[in-house]
Enzyme design. Structure first.
Site, PDB file in Angstrom:
ATOM      1  CB  CYS A  95      36.323  44.112  36.361  1.00 28.74           C
ATOM      2  SG  CYS A  95      35.824  44.784  34.757  1.00 28.74           S
ATOM      3  CG  HIS A 137      39.134  40.219  33.119  1.00 28.01           C
ATOM      4  ND1 HIS A 137      38.314  40.091  34.224  1.00 28.01           N
ATOM      5  CD2 HIS A 137      39.029  41.521  32.721  1.00 28.01           C
ATOM      6  CE1 HIS A 137      37.745  41.263  34.472  1.00 28.01           C
ATOM      7  NE2 HIS A 137      38.171  42.145  33.582  1.00 28.01           N
ATOM      8  CD  GLU A 138      41.237  43.333  30.247  1.00 28.66           C
ATOM      9  OE1 GLU A 138      40.274  43.951  29.750  1.00 28.66           O
ATOM     10  OE2 GLU A 138      41.610  43.511  31.418  1.00 28.66           O
ATOM     11  CG  HIS A 141      35.753  43.424  29.336  1.00 30.53           C
ATOM     12  ND1 HIS A 141      34.634  43.925  29.962  1.00 30.53           N
ATOM     13  CD2 HIS A 141      36.710  43.355  30.283  1.00 30.53           C
ATOM     14  CE1 HIS A 141      34.907  44.145  31.236  1.00 30.53           C
ATOM     15  NE2 HIS A 141      36.164  43.798  31.460  1.00 30.53           N
TER      16      HIS A 141
END
Length: 161
Positions: A95, A137-138, A141
């Site tokens: 990250c 993953h994004e 966020h």
């Protein structure tokens, strides 16, 4: 223009907040946000040799916006997942908000992402393997979730070599 020093680091409370959808009236701002995201991603690549995508909240832009640049730039506005595979795989995730730490996580092998592009046009993309992992993953966020929170166990952390 935002730079590497504007990247929110692990522990910043904004990284744990759920982002608001981008409204159509904010579309003129998207171009500026994407320029900032692109610039910071280029700086990360130059310094740490990784980075294929970045989420707006990593720069304190608390909107549901992801920017990916692998072969070409792609802007994901208000993305939503569907058809998440039951098949999962493990990997060492990294990250930009904590570039020297790797975290072992499980991700879905494939998914479909629906989103609006930078022209506010609906798009759909079926992804698998590394792209599927990257967008999960994004997307996390945007939900205020960091890969540290998805660690498989308490031994799933290591420093980048």
């Amino acid at each position: 223009m935002k730079g590497l020093n504007d990247m929110l680091q692990l522990g910043n409370l904004l990284l744990y907040e759920v982002c608001e959808p981008v409204s159509q009236s904010e579309l003129p701002l998207v171009k500026e946000w994407v320029a900032d995201l692109d610039n910071v991603m280029k700086e990360i690549r130059a310094k740490y040799n990784f980075g294929r995508a970045i989420a707006a909240p990593q720069l304190g832009i608390m909107k549901r916006l992801i920017y990916m640049h692998i072969d070409k730039p792609v802007v994901f506005i208000n993305p939503e997942f569907s058809e998440l595979s039951e098949d999962m795989f493990e990997l060492w995730d990294d990250c930009m908000s904590f570039p020297n730490l790797l975290v072992k996580v499980k991700r879905h092998k494939s998914l479909t992402i629906k989103y609006l592009d930078e022209n506010w046009q609906p798009q759909e993309w079926k992804m698998s393997d590394d792209l599927s992992e990257l967008l999960q993953h994004e997307y996390d966020h945007l939900e205020g979730i960091l890969c540290t929170m998805r660690a498989i166990d308490n031994k799933s952390f290591k420093w980048r070599e």
